[in-house]
Write a protein that holds these residues in place. Sequence first.
Motif, mmCIF file in Angstrom:
data_model
loop_
_atom_site.group_PDB
_atom_site.id
_atom_site.type_symbol
_atom_site.label_atom_id
_atom_site.label_comp_id
_atom_site.label_asym_id
_atom_site.label_seq_id
_atom_site.Cartn_x
_atom_site.Cartn_y
_atom_site.Cartn_z
ATOM 1 N N UNK A 136 0.857 -1.179 0.000
ATOM 2 C CA UNK A 136 0.000 0.000 0.000
ATOM 3 C C UNK A 136 0.895 1.232 0.000
ATOM 4 N N UNK A 137 0.521 2.263 -0.770
ATOM 5 C CA UNK A 137 1.301 3.497 -0.872
ATOM 6 C C UNK A 137 2.648 3.228 -1.524
ATOM 7 N N UNK A 138 3.595 4.154 -1.322
ATOM 8 C CA UNK A 138 4.905 4.015 -1.942
ATOM 9 C C UNK A 138 4.928 4.644 -3.320
ATOM 10 N N UNK A 139 6.043 5.301 -3.657
ATOM 11 C CA UNK A 139 6.162 5.949 -4.961
ATOM 12 C C UNK A 139 6.551 4.959 -6.051
ATOM 13 N N UNK A 140 7.021 3.785 -5.659
ATOM 14 C CA UNK A 140 7.389 2.751 -6.619
ATOM 15 C C UNK A 140 6.205 1.801 -6.803
ATOM 16 N N UNK A 141 5.971 1.299 -8.029
ATOM 17 C CA UNK A 141 4.832 0.392 -8.257
ATOM 18 C C UNK A 141 5.114 -1.027 -7.755
ATOM 19 N N UNK A 142 4.996 -1.217 -6.452
ATOM 20 C CA UNK A 142 5.277 -2.528 -5.859
ATOM 21 C C UNK A 142 4.269 -3.561 -6.344
ATOM 22 N N UNK A 143 4.747 -4.785 -6.527
ATOM 23 C CA UNK A 143 3.908 -5.864 -7.041
ATOM 24 C C UNK A 143 3.441 -6.760 -5.897
ATOM 25 N N UNK A 144 2.129 -6.791 -5.670
ATOM 26 C CA UNK A 144 1.565 -7.730 -4.701
ATOM 27 C C UNK A 144 1.769 -9.153 -5.210
ATOM 28 N N UNK A 145 1.632 -10.111 -4.299
ATOM 29 C CA UNK A 145 1.719 -11.489 -4.769
ATOM 30 C C UNK A 145 2.036 -12.472 -3.668
ATOM 31 N N UNK A 146 2.273 -13.704 -4.085
ATOM 32 C CA UNK A 146 2.621 -14.789 -3.179
ATOM 33 C C UNK A 146 3.929 -15.419 -3.643
ATOM 34 N N UNK A 147 4.633 -16.030 -2.718
ATOM 35 C CA UNK A 147 5.903 -16.660 -3.047
ATOM 36 C C UNK A 147 6.228 -17.738 -2.031
ATOM 37 N N UNK A 148 7.060 -18.667 -2.452
ATOM 38 C CA UNK A 148 7.684 -19.596 -1.520
ATOM 39 C C UNK A 148 8.970 -18.916 -1.061
ATOM 40 N N UNK A 149 8.919 -18.352 0.136
ATOM 41 C CA UNK A 149 10.063 -17.576 0.630
ATOM 42 C C UNK A 149 11.255 -18.474 0.899
ATOM 43 N N UNK A 150 10.996 -19.614 1.532
ATOM 44 C CA UNK A 150 12.063 -20.581 1.781
ATOM 45 C C UNK A 150 11.515 -21.987 1.616
ATOM 46 N N UNK A 151 12.320 -22.845 1.000
ATOM 47 C CA UNK A 151 11.984 -24.262 0.856
ATOM 48 C C UNK A 151 13.300 -25.028 0.975
ATOM 49 N N UNK A 152 13.588 -25.501 2.173
ATOM 50 C CA UNK A 152 14.891 -26.109 2.443
ATOM 51 C C UNK A 152 14.728 -27.556 2.881
ATOM 52 N N UNK A 153 15.716 -28.337 2.522
ATOM 53 C CA UNK A 153 15.801 -29.717 2.983
ATOM 54 C C UNK A 153 17.252 -30.012 3.309
ATOM 55 N N UNK A 154 17.449 -30.832 4.320
ATOM 56 C CA UNK A 154 18.810 -31.127 4.709
ATOM 57 C C UNK A 154 18.920 -32.401 5.506
ATOM 58 N N UNK A 155 20.153 -32.788 5.719
ATOM 59 C CA UNK A 155 20.467 -33.941 6.560
ATOM 60 C C UNK A 155 21.552 -33.522 7.541
ATOM 61 N N UNK A 156 21.497 -34.110 8.719
ATOM 62 C CA UNK A 156 22.500 -33.842 9.741
ATOM 63 C C UNK A 156 22.651 -35.086 10.593
#
Length: 365
Positions: A42-62
């Motif tokens: 909301x607001x801002x002088x730059x045309x920010x793009x709304x949306x959805x994303x997979x921010x993190x998707x990690x897999x590992x072994x320890x």
Amino acid sequence: MSNLTPKIALSLALLTATATAAENTPSIQFSGRIQADSTEYDDGSYPYADGSEVRRLRAGVAGKLITDWEYKVEYEFAPDDPEVKDIYVRYTGIENTRVTVGNFKVFASLEELTSSNNMTFTERGLPNALVSTRRTAVAYQTWSDRYSFAAAAYGHEANNSDRGTGMSARFAYRPALAGDALLHLGVNAALEQPDDDTVRLRTRPELHQDSHRIIDTGSLINVDDTTRLGLEAAYVNGRFSAQGEYLHKRLGRSNTSDLSFGGYYAYVSYFLTDDTRSYSNSDAIFGTISPSSDAGAWEIAARVSKLDLNDGGLNGGEADAITVAVNYYMTRDLRFQVNYVMTDADRAAINDDPNGLHVRVRFTW
């Protein structure tokens, strides 16, 4: 009786050999995380793009390689930034001591070192732009009930996203307090030499969906070295907690004047349920919340942060942000977060004041 003695001795020898073999048998434990986000600007002088994303998707072994030796391998599969994360071996044969070799976080700030799974807010504060994250390094850690110390010497990051050499150290002190209250007082420092004598500092508005940076120094050349100093403080008493940090970074440059930048954040949080933040003495960071009841845990929080990338004739910009948050921990592994971020950013003649609603679902295993 004499005939039984050799049999008993043999049995004991077999049991000892079996136990020794078990200690030296490699173990494996799978882990991972999914963080799914939705953001509306909301607001801002730059045309920010709304949306959805997979921010993190990690897999590992320890697990354990042999007695006194551990390992970890973790990979990030998220489309925005697929790369190797942690990959290291660690010696633990000395009490309250670790020696680690590989690619891992090199002891920057309290907020940086705290896992994204366990942060109070969905994104780290504005000053996080001043710290280094993972590097290929060798590190030493030691701790007690009252203090934690860590130091590392490092080179490039394993994926070559950060190149250069450096040294970092971090010390945290925990004075004795009444009851279960915790006070964390820390200091961290780093000296680095960038590989190509170039440094660029910039940040998003504590929201990740759109890649636009609200303030940005651009590429600064002729940087011989950088030094960073950070001060940390955190207090937890039952349901209430407070945390803050100040970070300062100096760029030493040849044939021109040095530059200095700084920033801070501070926040408070409160559990509406009978829960509290967990803490690790060995790493001097906060850990995972395990709800005290089957109904889950509710937390509210508010943060202010600031980053100043102006110095001398350079106008990289200055930004302030206020974030309010509600967290619901359904279980230890499933958390729902809602953040509302209000940002005021000024760079040269551009005023960019984006606000944003950020929702995240985090699941770990």
